[in-house]
Design an enzyme around this catalytic site. Structure first.
Site: not given
Ligand code: DGL
Length: 294
Positions: A12-13, A178, A210, A212
């Site tokens: 993940d990011s 976050e 997303c 989150h």
């Molecule tokens: N993990 C990203 C998503 O699911 C959300 C956080 C980001 O913008 O990197 O799109």
């Protein structure tokens, strides 16, 4: 090592993909899991496709060096913008979250449409617009139209029903989660603002597009109509991964305690602290920092 015992790679990011990790662990108790969170370069949600593809390829190469048997791109933004490129370049099975989430939303609509057709002669009233599906996500995910394209593809292959898809980018939600502002009034007000145009369409389902957003499921359920199904793409991809492993005899059948390894590109302490909220348990394992990918 036999393929069954090789780990599943999840990336993940940043931290958000831990919501997907949690679902995979819930369904697959004996799988070894490796997680990579690109905490130095998060967020991806407002970056260009080129950058997201570049980062995703680097992480995939990193996971391959760790001998993973399949990869889950937990990030919706990566799944929207880079999955096709990853699949072209790498031969290992790679799962994204868009198709599984889209499939669930589409099935819900079609099932409801069929139900109404069956009851048509009895003045059947539905509480929601069965043909409407809502999707929320980052700017990059919504801008890519990945969810609406996936739903339309399913519909074209299948019934060709008259389905409306309403998509909305909610860029403030990632920083709020976050920061741990899950139960705050401010988050609730911002969600009401984002969801208002969606609520008016009374969708049959809303896809949390997303990583989150599952953290906000309880507040969302208080705002949205109770008959609108809230779909967690992370949950859906976990089911597909489990089915894939079963169908391909790739499940880890040894009943030893599986390992969990976490890698980040920055600030392991913050990852440990905030990550436990996403994971619903303390991270007790050491977290390794990877600075140089190549
Ligand atoms: N993990 C990203 C998503 O699911 C959300 C956080 C980001 O913008 O990197 O799109």
């Amino acid at each position: 090592m036999s393929i069954n015992r090789q780990p599943i790679g999840i990336f993940d990011s940043g931290l958000g993909g831990l919501t997907v990790f949690k679902e995979i662990r819930r369904l697959l108790k004996y799988e070894n899991l490796i997680y990579f969170g690109d905490t130095a370069r998060v967020p991806y949600g407002n970056k260009s496709k080129e950058t997201i593809v570049k980062y995703s390829k680097e992480i995939t190469k990193f996971l391959l060096k760790h001998n993973v048997k399949l990869i889950v791109a937990a990030c919706n933004t990566v799944s929207s913008l880079a999955l096709d490129e990853l699949k072209k370049e790498f031969s290992i099975p790679i799962f994204g979250v868009i198709e599984p989430g889209a499939r669930r939303a589409y099935k819900k609509s079609i099932k409801s449409i069929e139900k109404i057709d069956n009851y048509k002669n009895n003045n059947y009233n539905s509480d929601v617009e069965v043909n409407t599906i809502a999707v929320i996500g980052t700017k990059a995910t919504i801008g890519s139209k990945a969810y609406s394209n996936a739903i339309s593809r399913l519909n074209n292959y299948d019934k060709g029903a008259n389905i409306t898809i309403i998509e909305r980018a909610c860029p403030l939600l990632v920083p709020l989660v976050e920061e741990g502002w899950i139960d705050s009034n401010i988050t609730s007000e911002i969600l009401k603002y984002y969801l208002q145009p969606i609520i008016e369409t009374k969708p049959s389902s809303i896809v949390l597009g997303c990583t989150h957003y599952p953290m906000l499921k309880t507040i969302i359920s208080k705002i949205i109509d109770k008959n609108t199904e809230i779909i967690d793409s992370g949950k859906e991809v976990s089911i597909e991964v489990r089915n894939f492993l079963i169908n391909n005899n790739m499940l880890n059948t040894t009943l030893d305690k599986p390992f969990e390894k976490y890698y980040v590109s920055d600030d392991p302490e913050k990852f440990k602290l905030l990550g436990s909220n996403f994971l619903g348990k303390n991270i007790t394992e050491d977290i390794e920092v990877i600075i140089d990918f190549l």
